[in-house]
Design a protein around this motif. Structure first.
Motif, short mmCIF file in Angstrom:
data_model
loop_
_atom_site.label_atom_id
_atom_site.label_comp_id
_atom_site.label_asym_id
_atom_site.label_seq_id
_atom_site.Cartn_x
_atom_site.Cartn_y
_atom_site.Cartn_z
N GLY A 184 3.22 -32.63 52.43
CA GLY A 184 2.70 -30.98 52.31
C GLY A 184 1.95 -31.41 50.70
O GLY A 184 1.38 -32.46 49.98
N ALA A 185 1.03 -30.13 51.13
CA ALA A 185 0.04 -29.99 49.76
C ALA A 185 1.57 -30.10 48.63
O ALA A 185 2.68 -29.71 48.44
N LEU A 232 -4.02 -32.13 38.79
CA LEU A 232 -3.80 -33.25 40.69
C LEU A 232 -3.82 -32.16 41.53
O LEU A 232 -2.48 -31.76 41.91
N HIS A 233 -4.75 -31.57 42.43
CA HIS A 233 -3.60 -30.62 43.67
C HIS A 233 -5.11 -32.15 45.09
O HIS A 233 -5.62 -32.67 44.75
N PHE A 234 -2.91 -32.70 46.10
CA PHE A 234 -2.87 -32.89 46.35
C PHE A 234 -3.16 -31.92 48.04
O PHE A 234 -2.07 -31.39 48.00
N GLN A 243 -2.60 -36.25 52.56
CA GLN A 243 -3.80 -37.13 51.45
C GLN A 243 -2.75 -37.43 50.40
O GLN A 243 -2.30 -36.67 49.27
N ALA A 244 -2.82 -38.66 50.26
CA ALA A 244 -1.59 -39.61 49.23
C ALA A 244 -2.85 -39.28 47.51
O ALA A 244 -2.20 -39.38 46.64
N ARG A 245 -4.20 -38.71 47.82
CA ARG A 245 -5.06 -39.25 46.47
C ARG A 245 -5.78 -38.34 45.99
O ARG A 245 -5.77 -36.88 46.98
N ALA A 246 -5.89 -37.93 44.48
CA ALA A 246 -6.80 -37.06 43.96
C ALA A 246 -7.06 -36.25 42.80
O ALA A 246 -7.38 -37.60 42.20
N THR A 247 -8.43 -35.83 42.15
CA THR A 247 -9.16 -35.74 41.84
C THR A 247 -9.37 -35.29 41.01
O THR A 247 -9.76 -34.18 41.36
N ALA A 248 -9.71 -35.32 39.35
CA ALA A 248 -9.76 -33.76 38.69
C ALA A 248 -10.39 -33.81 37.54
O ALA A 248 -10.29 -34.98 37.65
N HIS A 305 -7.81 -39.47 38.11
CA HIS A 305 -7.24 -40.07 39.72
C HIS A 305 -6.38 -39.79 39.83
O HIS A 305 -5.23 -41.21 39.36
N GLY A 306 -5.67 -39.34 41.29
CA GLY A 306 -4.39 -39.55 40.57
C GLY A 306 -3.89 -40.37 42.18
O GLY A 306 -4.44 -40.68 43.08
N LEU A 307 -3.01 -40.97 42.15
CA LEU A 307 -2.21 -41.22 43.92
C LEU A 307 -0.88 -41.13 43.69
O LEU A 307 -0.34 -41.36 42.79
N ARG A 308 -0.23 -40.39 45.30
CA ARG A 308 1.39 -40.28 45.06
C ARG A 308 1.47 -41.00 45.90
O ARG A 308 0.90 -41.61 46.95
#
Length: 212
Positions: free
Chosen positions: A100-101, A129-131, A135-140, A92-95
């Protein structure tokens, strides 16, 4: 050549893997002998990673991306000459910035450790991790696999007999734990393996995780 991992000596066990338990019965014998499958664990301070911008800063205001490894699971196939352990996990990622992607590739490792300290195999892979834009969150999801020779993970028969031998009250060694004997303990350690998975962090990232 054997390698050691003193920095990762303290393990945070996230699941029991395939290891079993030994139980001492009323006569002093160990009635349940552990499986040859390795225990699966995440070494301390490698289950999450923080990226900074600029990379030389560790200020909270410079945090760019954080990621955490969760839902670590394993299955073990010990039917053949090679004991195969398959590990899966989620990231689980958070930026901080969402304009932008963006794709962030994070390296992770799977390591086989024998006897609590000797690294016998290690592989490194990456999880992406693709944001999406805005979007601030991504899951891989990630996967890893280890193989251990059954012969290496099997306790010798002579040692197994010492561990499971029934002991009668009154005998000289009735109250003596067989694992207190150095040769027995070392034989069990040599046949004990762990599969460790975590982010391939740098020394600076490891220090940050340990001191934050």
């Amino acid at each position: 050549m054997k390698a050691t991992i003193p920095a990762l000596a303290v393990l945070s066990l996230v699941l029991g893997g395939c290891a079993g338990k030994g139980e001492i019965d009323a006569t002093g014998g160990i009635t349940a002998v552990r499986s040859a499958c390795p225990t699966v664990a995440v070494p301390a301070n490698t289950g999450d990673v923080t990226l900074f911008d600029p990379a030389t800063s560790t200020d909270a205001s410079a945090i760019d991306v954080t990621a955490a490894m969760t839902n670590v699971r394993s299955t073990c196939n010990d039917a053949g000459d090679q004991i195969v352990t398959s590990v899966t996990f989620d990231v689980h990622g958070l930026r901080t910035r969402t304009d932008g992607a963006r794709d962030v590739q994070l390296p992770y490792f799977i390591t086989i450790v024998r006897g609590g300290g000797a690294v016998v195999a290690k592989r490194i892979a990456t999880v992406n991790l693709h944001f999406d834009a805005g979007q601030a969150r991504a899951t891989a999801s990630g996967t890893a696999e280890t193989q251990v020779a059954r012969s290496a993970a099997t306790i010798p028969d002579a040692v197994r007999q010492q561990l499971t031998r029934k002991r009668k009250a009154g005998e000289e060694d009735a109250a003596v734990d067989p694992l207190s004997r150095p040769e027995i303990r070392q034989a069990v350690l040599r046949a004990t393996f762990e599969a460790l998975v975590g982010f391939q962090v740098t020394d600076a990232q490891l220090k940050y995780n340990a001191t934050r």
